[in-house]
Design an enzyme around this catalytic site. Structure first.
Site, PDB file in Angstrom:
ATOM      1  CE  LYS A 101      11.875 -53.485  30.149  1.00 39.12           C
ATOM      2  NZ  LYS A 101      11.599 -53.726  31.572  1.00 39.12           N
ATOM      3  CG  ASN A 111      18.882 -59.232  32.684  1.00 42.17           C
ATOM      4  OD1 ASN A 111      18.208 -58.465  33.378  1.00 42.17           O
ATOM      5  ND2 ASN A 111      19.781 -58.805  31.820  1.00 42.17           N
TER       6      ASN A 111
END
Length: 311
Positions: A273, A13
């Protein structure tokens, strides 16, 4: 803020999905980066390249279909192309933001190769779809030629490549020199250009290195204080999407490993992550990983939001 060395891993993003979106997105991203730099932090920026490398690979594959003399472009070459064109947009946006604030900081983009192990078991089970969609006939032909092909979510067939673990960042010395000279460094784009060492010669391999894994390795080897993994949520959650969903602000390595055992994190999104965050936290005393939104990075470093993972 006390001077810190920070590696920021930008999510998709932060870059947009195409050339036009990217130029708009990096302006916002540059503001966040310079906000931290303005507080005196040494900055190293990594980024994903999913849409960008896909666009490049599609274009190259279509050229091969259209022109029979056009040779197949290897995936590592497409990764290098994506590092270059993402890097220059991000570099120029950061430079302009520094200029507007009258800050004298240099910005450098380093095309980076990341070494993987040719014997990594990931090569036995390629799982990452890349490039254009294939007809069933094309897929069968490629498979007969030894190319791994997979069906992609009912949309058609695509070439599949492995996602091995990064072992060594080959441009680490250059990156360290520039950071020590005060540069904001952009590097390890898309997880790095995947290579193996063949008796001293670096050879590209068809693979996709996870950007967060490469960022964790880079942060550890540079002796960073913080790894910031920017994603689509402000904090990490357990029981995500359920009535008993709980947002987490502070997470020890031990707690994170327990939640992994409980399958609390989605394999295709948050799990890698968390795993990258754990590896960095375990790499040295006092090292922390922050997972949060792009525009919350500074607040996260100040302890006001985000999820911090530490030993």
């Amino acid at each position: 803020m006390e001077k810190k060395k920070i590696v920021i891993a930008l999510g998709g993003n932060a870059l947009g999905k195409d050339v036009e979106e990217q130029k708009e997105a990096v302006e916002k991203t540059a503001k966040v980066i310079v906000d931290l730099a303005e507080q005196g932090a040494d900055m190293i920026i990594t980024h994903g390249n999913g849409p960008q490398v896909g666009m490049i690979q599609d274009a190259m594959d279509n050229l091969m279909v259209k022109y029979e003399n056009f040779k197949q472009i290897p995936l590592p070459t497409s990764v290098a192309m994506s590092q270059g064109y993402i890097g220059i947009d991000l570099q120029n946006a950061i430079k302009y933001e520094l200029y507007k604030r009258n800050m004298d900081r240099k910005v450098s983009t380093i095309l980076s190769q990341v070494e993987v192990d040719a014997a990594d078991k990931a090569f036995e089970n390629p799982t990452k779809p890349i490039g254009r969609f294939l007809t069933e006939e094309e897929a069968k032909k490629m498979e007969a030629g030894g190319v791994h092909v997979m069906e992609d979510a009912g949309r058609g067939y695509r070439v599949a490549v492995a996602s091995p673990m990064p072992k060594r960042i080959r441009e680490l010395g250059t990156i360290r020199t520039l950071v020590e000279a005060g540069h904001i460094v952009i590097t390890c784009g898309g997880g790095g250009i995947p290579v193996v060492d063949r008796d001293g010669r670096l050879q590209g391999v068809n693979a996709v290195i996870d950007k967060d894994n490469a960022s964790s390795l880079l942060a550890a080897q540079l002796g960073a204080d913080y790894l910031i993994i920017l994603t689509a949520v402000e904090k990490v959650a357990i029981n995500f999407g359920k009535e008993n969903q709980e947002w987490l602000s502070d997470l020890t390595v031990e707690q994170a490993k327990q939640y992994i055992e409980e399958n609390q994190f989605a394999k295709g999104s948050m799990l890698p992550k968390i795993e990258a965050a754990i590896r960095f936290a375990e790499s040295g005393e006092g090292r922390k990983t922050l997972i949060t939104l792009l525009d919350k990075a500074a607040a996260g470093i100040a302890g006001e939001t985000g999820t911090v993972i530490h030993y």
